[in-house]
Design a protein around this motif. Structure first.
Motif, short mmCIF file in Angstrom:
data_model
loop_
_atom_site.label_atom_id
_atom_site.label_comp_id
_atom_site.label_asym_id
_atom_site.label_seq_id
_atom_site.Cartn_x
_atom_site.Cartn_y
_atom_site.Cartn_z
N ASP A 310 0.82 -1.20 0.00
CA ASP A 310 0.00 0.00 0.00
C ASP A 310 0.86 1.26 0.00
O ASP A 310 0.63 2.20 -0.78
CB ASP A 310 -0.91 -0.02 1.23
N ALA A 311 1.88 1.27 0.86
CA ALA A 311 2.76 2.45 0.95
C ALA A 311 3.57 2.63 -0.32
O ALA A 311 3.75 3.76 -0.80
CB ALA A 311 3.69 2.30 2.15
N ALA A 312 4.06 1.52 -0.89
CA ALA A 312 4.87 1.62 -2.11
C ALA A 312 4.04 2.17 -3.27
O ALA A 312 4.51 3.00 -4.06
CB ALA A 312 5.45 0.25 -2.46
N MET A 313 2.80 1.71 -3.39
CA MET A 313 1.94 2.22 -4.45
C MET A 313 1.68 3.71 -4.27
O MET A 313 1.78 4.51 -5.22
CB MET A 313 0.62 1.45 -4.47
N ARG A 314 1.36 4.11 -3.05
CA ARG A 314 1.10 5.52 -2.78
C ARG A 314 2.34 6.37 -3.05
O ARG A 314 2.25 7.48 -3.57
CB ARG A 314 0.65 5.65 -1.32
N GLN A 315 3.50 5.83 -2.69
CA GLN A 315 4.77 6.54 -2.85
C GLN A 315 5.05 6.88 -4.31
O GLN A 315 5.63 7.92 -4.62
CB GLN A 315 5.87 5.65 -2.29
N PHE A 316 4.63 5.99 -5.22
CA PHE A 316 4.90 6.20 -6.65
C PHE A 316 3.64 6.57 -7.43
O PHE A 316 3.63 6.48 -8.66
CB PHE A 316 5.57 4.96 -7.24
N GLY A 317 2.61 6.99 -6.72
CA GLY A 317 1.44 7.56 -7.38
C GLY A 317 0.46 6.56 -7.94
O GLY A 317 -0.46 6.94 -8.68
N VAL A 318 0.60 5.26 -7.61
CA VAL A 318 -0.38 4.28 -8.06
C VAL A 318 -1.63 4.41 -7.19
O VAL A 318 -1.55 4.43 -5.95
CB VAL A 318 0.18 2.85 -7.96
N ILE A 319 -2.78 4.52 -7.82
CA ILE A 319 -4.04 4.72 -7.11
C ILE A 319 -4.64 3.35 -6.82
O ILE A 319 -5.05 2.64 -7.74
CB ILE A 319 -5.00 5.57 -7.95
N ARG A 320 -4.67 2.98 -5.56
CA ARG A 320 -5.17 1.67 -5.19
C ARG A 320 -6.65 1.76 -4.82
O ARG A 320 -7.04 2.57 -3.99
CB ARG A 320 -4.38 1.10 -4.02
#
Length: 743
Positions: A310-320
C-alpha cells in the motif's frame, strides 16, 4: 540539526529542483531514457530505470503462428483458432497454422512445425499442453513473442512452480518474450474502434476480473489494449505498465493484480508512468495477508506485507482501489478528465437532504467543499428561492431545473474560481425535470474546462436521460453510486497534485557508496545480531547522534564513566542477541550517585548471569530526560527488499502500532509525508503546553537510515532505533537504543 552525510543529498535535491524549474515531462523522460540506455545502477547494483519492452509487434503483429491449430469441431483448440483467425484479419496480420498432422486449418495452409514457417513470425500462440519443447524452436526461428495458454504451473503448487521455472529458463535462453502461462484470449478481443478520446489500457492476471472494465466500451469509454498476464513466467504487469505509459492515446492504466512478480520492477514501471503523468489505477488483492516473517525488532512487527504494498503504491502515485466497480469508474474518469483548474468541489442538487448527505461523505473522504462567496450566493438567489441554502451544497428546490433557470445556475457555479469540480447527485429520475437537468449538465460540460460529474441513482439505468443523454457525452462523467464518484474525483485531484510536483526518487538515488558505508562494513557480523553498543557504532558511522556513553567491564570503571558523562546516567547490559533488555530487568535509569552505579553494575551482571546472557560489558549512558519517543528502523520485505519505517516509539510501540513505511529510494518530501500519516503526529507539534520538537532532525534521521538501507542492502536484515528521542526544536534527535541484525 545534525551535521550530516545525508544533508548534502537533500540540499542537492533542492538545488536541482530550483535549477531545473518546472521541467516538461517529456524532457524528464528523455533524460531517463538516455540514462537507462547507459545501464545506470544504484549503489547496490540494481537498475534505476525501467526498460520499455517494444510490444508493438505483440499487439499489432505482421505475422502470427498458431502452434497446435485445429478446425476439428468440438475441440477447444478449434474455437480458439477460429477466434485468432478473425483477430488476425482485423489487425491485418498473416496467420500461419502449425500442426504436425494437418495440411490446412480453416482453409489456411498448415505447416508441420515452427521450423517450416514460410516467413519470420512476430507472435506465436501456443495451443499445446506442454509449451516447453516448442520454446527452443521458436528461439531458433527468431520469433519475437509467444503466448502460452497451458495451465498446471505455479498456480498448482511446488511441482507446478518448478515446471514454470524450467519454462522461464528456456524462454530466457531463447531470446523471445512470453506471455503466460495460464493466460487466455483477452489480448485478442474485439475492441470498439468507433470511440474517441484517451483510452484505458487494461492489465489483469485473472481474465474474468477484467470483464467489467472491458465492458466500459458499451458506456462510451474507449479501451485500447488488454494484457492478461497470467502466471508471469516472463512478461509481467510492470512490462505492460511501462509500455502503456509510453503509448500515445492511453489516458489511464487499469490493473487487476493478484501478486507482484518483482517489487522493484513494479516500482520502476510506476515511476515511468508518474514521469509521463499517466495514472495507474490498481486493485491488488490480499489486503488481509500478514507478513510471514519472524522479527527481532519492533519495526519488523509494525507492518505486514500489504502495508508495504500500500505504501509503495502511494509513494509512486499508483491509485489503489478495492473493487472492480471502483477500478472501472476511477480509471475511466482519470483517462478522460482534463487537469483540474481548482480543487474545490461544488455539490448541486434538487434536494437539501441529497446535497447534505453527499457533502458529508465527500468531506469525510478529504474533498474540499468551499463555501461560495456572498456575491456568488446573491447571484444564485436570482434564480433560487431565498429560503434555500446556496452556500455549497447548492439546493435549488427542484423547480428551477425545469426551465431556463437551470442552465443559468450551473454556469454560475462553474464560473466561481474556487470550484474545479461540479457534482450533481440525481438520486432518482423524475421526468421531465430530470431530463432537462441532465441535458443542461451535458451542455455545460461541453463548454467548460472544469469537471462535471453526475451520480445517476436509479437502480434501473434504462432511462433515456441516463442511457442517451449522460452516457452520450464524452465530457461529462457519470457514476451510479455516491461512493464511486467520490473515490474517482478524489483520485483525479490527488493524481494531478502528485504528478505536478513529481521528481523521481531514482534520479536522486546514490550511485556510489559513501564514506559511511566503508566504516559500517567493518562493523557488520554476517548472520549475527549486534550488541547495542555495536549497533550504536553503526549509527555513528552514518552520522546519527547517540548519547555520550562508555562500555565498561567493572564497577569501578562504571563509576569513572558516570563521572565523565555526568549524572544522572542510565546503565544497560550489552550483549549480542539481546533484543529486549527492559523485560529482563537489564536497564537501570536515573542513577544519580556512585553508590547507585556500583549497585546497578552488580545487579545487572547478576541478572545476566542468571538469565544465561554472556555480556560484552555494561553501557553507562547519558540520560536524555525529555523529548518525544519515536521508532525508526529497517526491515526486509519479501517483495520490495529493504523498507524504512517510522512511528511512535518507546514501550507502547507494539501496542499503538502507529507507523508509516516507505520503500527506498525516497526523498525528503516522502520522509515528511510519512510523519503526516501518523495518528500521533500532533505530539511532534507540542501538546498540553509542551514545545514542538525538532521535526527536521527526525526527517534527517529517516533519510540517513534510508541511506544505510540502500548501501548495506542484503547485509542488513533489520535495524531498530527505539527510542529515538526527538528533542525540542533546534536541539536534534538522539538514538537512545538500537538493535541491528546482519544477514
Amino acid at each position: 540539526m545534525l551535521g550530516s552525510t545525508h544533508g548534502t543529498l537533500t540540499s542537492d535535491l533542492r538545488a536541482r529542483v530550483v535549477a531545473c524549474g518546472e521541467t516538461p515531462r517529456d524532457a524528464v523522460h528523455e533524460t531517463a531514457a538516455v540514462t537507462a540506455s547507459a545501464g545506470d545502477l544504484d549503489v547496490s547494483g540494481r537498475p534505476l530505470y525501467a526498460p520499455v519492452p517494444d510490444l508493438d509487434r505483440f499487439f499489432r503483429p505482421g505475422s502470427v503462428a498458431v502452434v497446435g491449430a485445429s478446425d476439428a469441431e468440438g475441440r477447444p483448440t478449434a474455437g480458439i483458432t477460429r477466434q485468432l483467425v478473425a483477430w488476425a484479419e482485423r489487425v491485418g496480420a498473416r496467420l500461419h497454422p502449425v500442426h504436425p498432422h494437418r495440411t490446412s486449418v480453416f482453409g489456411l495452409h498448415c505447416v508441420p512445425s515452427v521450423r517450416e514457417l514460410p516467413e519470420p513470425v512476430d507472435l506465436a500462440v501456443l495451443l499445446v499442453a506442454d509449451p516447453l519443447p516448442v520454446i527452443e524452436e521458436l528461439g531458433e526461428a527468431k520469433v519475437k513473442f509467444a503466448v502460452a495458454f497451458a495451465s498446471g504451473y505455479a498456480e498448482t503448487g511446488a511441482q507446478g512452480a518448478a515446471a514454470q521455472a524450467r519454462l522461464a529458463a528456456a524462454v530466457e535462453r531463447s531470446g523471445l518474450r512470453l506471455l503466460g502461462p495460464n493466460t487466455n484470449l483477452n489480448a485478442f478481443e474485439r475492441f470498439r474502434d468507433d470511440l474517441e478520446g484517451p483510452a484505458v489500457a487494461l492489465i489483469t492476471q485473472s481474465g474474468h476480473q477484467g470483464r467489467p472494465v472491458f465492458t466500459m466500451q458499451e458506456l462510451g469509454v474507449r479501451l485500447s489494449h488488454w494484457a492478461p498476464t497470467g502466471n508471469e513466467a516472463d512478461l509481467e504487469s510492470a512490462d505492460f505498465i511501462s509500455y502503456f505509459a509510453e503509448h500515445p492515446g492511453v489516458g489511464a492504466i487499469a490493473c487487476y493484480v493478484e501478486g507482484l512478480k518483482d517489487g522493484r520492477s513494479f516500482l520502476l514501471a510506476a515511476d515511468r508512468a508518474a514521469r509521463r503523468g499517466v495514472p495507474v489505477v490498481a486493485v491488488k488483492v490480499g489486503r488481509t495477508e500478514t507478513g510471514a516473517r519472524t522479527a527481532a525488532s519492533h519495526t519488523g512487527k509494525l507492518t505486514g506485507a500489504d502495508d508495504v504494498v500500500d505504501a509503495a503504491m502511494r509513494q509512486f502515485g499508483v491509485i489503489r482501489v478495492d473493487g472492480l466497480d471502483e477500478l472501472q469508474d476511477t480509471s475511466a474518469l482519470l483517462a478522460r478528465a482534463r487537469p483540474p483548474v481548482a480543487d474545490g468541489v461544488a455539490v448541486y442538487s434538487i434536494s437539501g437532504g441529497t446535497g447534505a448527505h453527499f457533502s458529508d461523505l465527500a468531506t469525510a473522504a478529504g474533498l474540499r467543499i468551499p463555501q461560495l462567496s456572498d456575491a456568488k450566493q446573491a447571484e444564485l438567489h436570482q434564480w433560487i428561492p431565498p429560503y434555500l441554502n446556496v452556500a455549497n451544497p447548492v439546493d435549488n428546490g427542484g423547480h428551477p431545473v425545469g426551465d431556463w433557470r437551470g442552465r443559468k445556475i450551473i454556469d454560475a457555479i462553474l464560473a466561481d474560481p474556487s470550484v474545479g469540480v461540479l457534482i450533481c447527485p440525481i438520486t432518482g429520475p423524475f421526468p421531465p425535470m430530470s431530463d432537462r437537468l441532465a441535458q443542461d449538465l451535458v451542455d455545460a460540460a461541453e463548454t467548460t474546462d472544469k469537471l462535471v460529474c453526475v451520480v445517476w441513482g436509479s437502480p434501473l439505468g434504462t432511462e433515456a436521460a441516463y442511457r442517451e443523454t449522460l452516457l452520450g457525452s464524452s465530457r461529462l462523467a457519470t457514476f451510479r453510486t455516491f461512493a464511486n464518484c467520490i473515490t474517482a474525483v478524489r483520485a483525479h485531484l490527488e493524481h494531478h497534485r502528485f504528478t505536478a510536483h513529481y521528481r523521481s526518487p531514482f534520479d536522486e538515488a546514490p550511485r556510489t557508496p559513501s564514506p559511511s558505508f566503508r566504516k559500517a562494513q567493518a562493523l557488520m557480523r554476517p548472520g549475527k545480531q549486534l550488541s547495542e553498543h555495536a549497533a550504536k557504532q553503526l549509527l555513528r558511522a552514518y552520522g546519527i547522534r547517540v548519547p555520550r556513553e562508555q562500555l565498561v567491564t567493572s564497577a569501578a570503571a562504571a563509576v569513572r564513566a558516570a563521572g565523565l558523562i555526568g549524572y544522572p546516567v542510565v546503565m544497560k547490559a550489552s550483549a549480542p542477541q539481546l533484543a529486549h533488555k527492559t523485560e529482563l530487568g537489564l536497564v537501570k535509569v536515573g542513577l544519580t550517585s556512585a553508590s547507585q552505579v556500583r549497585d546497578a553494575y552488580r545487579e545487572l551482571t547478576d541478572i545476566a548471569r542468571y538469565e544465561g546472557v554472556e555480556l560484552d560489558g555494561i553501557l553507562v549512558c547519558q540520560m536524555v530526560e525529555w523529548g518525544v519517543e519515536m521508532v525508526v528502523g529497517v526491515t526486509r520485505d519479501a517483495l520490495f527488499g529493504p523498507t524504512v519505517t517510522v512511528g511512535l516509539g518507546g514501550v507502547l510501540v507494539e501496542v499503538l502500532r502507529d507507523a508509516a513505511v516507505r520503500v527506498p529510494p525516497f526523498g525528503e518530501d516522502q520522509a515528511r509525508a510519512m510523519l503526516t500519516e501518523l495518528r500521533g503526529r500532533a505530539l511532534l507539534d507540542g501538546v498540553r503546553g509542551g514545545p514542538p520538537v525538532d521535526v527536521d532532525a527526525l526527517v534527517e534521521v529517516v533519510l540517513r537510515v534510508q541511506r544505510m538501507a540502500l548501501e548495506l542492502g542484503d547485509q542488513l536484515s533489520e535495524l531498530d532505533i527505539n527510542p529515538l528521542m526527538v528533542l525540542p526544536r533546534g536541539q536534534g534527535a538522539v538514538a537512545l537504543d538500537a538493535l541491528a541484525v546482519c544477514r
